[in-house]
Design a protein around this motif. Structure first.
Motif, PDB file in Angstrom:
ATOM      1  N   HIS A 241     -20.199  -2.893 -64.115  1.00 56.04           N
ATOM      2  CA  HIS A 241     -19.939  -2.366 -62.781  1.00 56.04           C
ATOM      3  C   HIS A 241     -18.538  -2.816 -62.396  1.00 56.04           C
ATOM      4  O   HIS A 241     -18.026  -3.801 -62.882  1.00 56.04           O
ATOM      5  CB  HIS A 241     -20.932  -2.935 -61.748  1.00 56.04           C
ATOM      6  N   GLY A 242     -17.908  -2.134 -61.528  1.00 52.04           N
ATOM      7  CA  GLY A 242     -16.621  -2.576 -61.030  1.00 52.04           C
ATOM      8  C   GLY A 242     -15.711  -1.410 -60.741  1.00 52.04           C
ATOM      9  O   GLY A 242     -16.039  -0.254 -60.953  1.00 52.04           O
ATOM     10  N   SER A 243     -14.559  -1.750 -60.239  1.00 57.91           N
ATOM     11  CA  SER A 243     -13.589  -0.719 -59.886  1.00 57.91           C
ATOM     12  C   SER A 243     -12.199  -1.140 -60.341  1.00 57.91           C
ATOM     13  O   SER A 243     -11.244  -1.051 -59.584  1.00 57.91           O
ATOM     14  CB  SER A 243     -13.608  -0.479 -58.375  1.00 57.91           C
ATOM     15  N   ALA A 244     -12.078  -1.612 -61.557  1.00 57.82           N
ATOM     16  CA  ALA A 244     -10.781  -2.037 -62.072  1.00 57.82           C
ATOM     17  C   ALA A 244      -9.871  -0.833 -62.236  1.00 57.82           C
ATOM     18  O   ALA A 244     -10.295   0.231 -62.664  1.00 57.82           O
ATOM     19  CB  ALA A 244     -10.956  -2.744 -63.410  1.00 57.82           C
ATOM     20  N   GLN A 245      -8.642  -0.993 -61.856  1.00 61.85           N
ATOM     21  CA  GLN A 245      -7.644   0.055 -61.976  1.00 61.85           C
ATOM     22  C   GLN A 245      -6.692  -0.303 -63.122  1.00 61.85           C
ATOM     23  O   GLN A 245      -6.378  -1.475 -63.330  1.00 61.85           O
ATOM     24  CB  GLN A 245      -6.849   0.188 -60.667  1.00 61.85           C
TER      25      GLN A 245
END
Length: 172
Positions: free
Chosen positions: A41-45
């Motif tokens: 899960h996550g929202s790394a860019q």
């Protein structure tokens, strides 16, 4: 007390009962399925790449030294090319003659002289190697030194190839 041997049927029965315990489907063991905490899960860019470093311009002193070394290598290369035809003629004349005969000695001496001339180009290359190492260590004008080094290296490659060819011809 005397021990009696166990009968084969009794031993087989004990083995079957012991193996049966291994096949039980007990819920005492955890599942090997992926748990929620193991899911990604996550929202790394993505990170934008850093701009390439700008080449460092050589100082006036370094530029002068590079020009000097390039000039020394070029002069040495010209001397090498001037001496090569005479050496080639002597090697061709010595072909097929005995080792230590007069033609062979003359060709070998000329070939040695050609190698001495090549060594002057190698000295310039050694100085360029030192300058490149220094530029790498200190963050100097690496590109300028590497460019000069590549130019001198191409001269050396040509000289090395000719020396190998002539030495090989002399051995025949």
């Amino acid at each position: 007390m005397v021990c009696k041997p166990v009968s084969a049927p009794a031993c087989g029965l004990a083995l079957i009962l012991a193996l049966g315990a291994c096949t039980s489907t007990s819920d005492r063991y955890p599942s090997l399925a992926i748990r929620e905490a193991e899911r990604i899960h996550g929202s790394a860019q993505p990170v934008a790449p850093a701009p390439p470093p700008q080449p460092v311009q050589p100082s006036a002193e370094l530029a002068q030294r590079l020009a000097q070394l390039r000039g020394e290598a070029t002069r040495s290369h010209q001397a090498f090319l001037s001496a090569a035809p005479r050496t080639r003629a002597l090697v061709n004349a010595a072909r097929g003659s005995a080792v230590a005969s007069d033609p062979w000695i003359a060709a070998q001496a000329s070939l040695s002289g050609l190698e001495v001339t090549r060594n002057r180009t190698m000295e310039a290359m050694a100085d360029l190697d030192k300058l490149l190492l220094q530029a790498e260590m200190e963050g100097g004008a690496r590109e300028a030194v590497a460019e000069t080094q590549a130019q001198v290296n191409s001269l050396l490659d040509e000289e090395n190839a000719l020396v190998r060819q002539l030495a090989g011809s002399l051995r025949q």
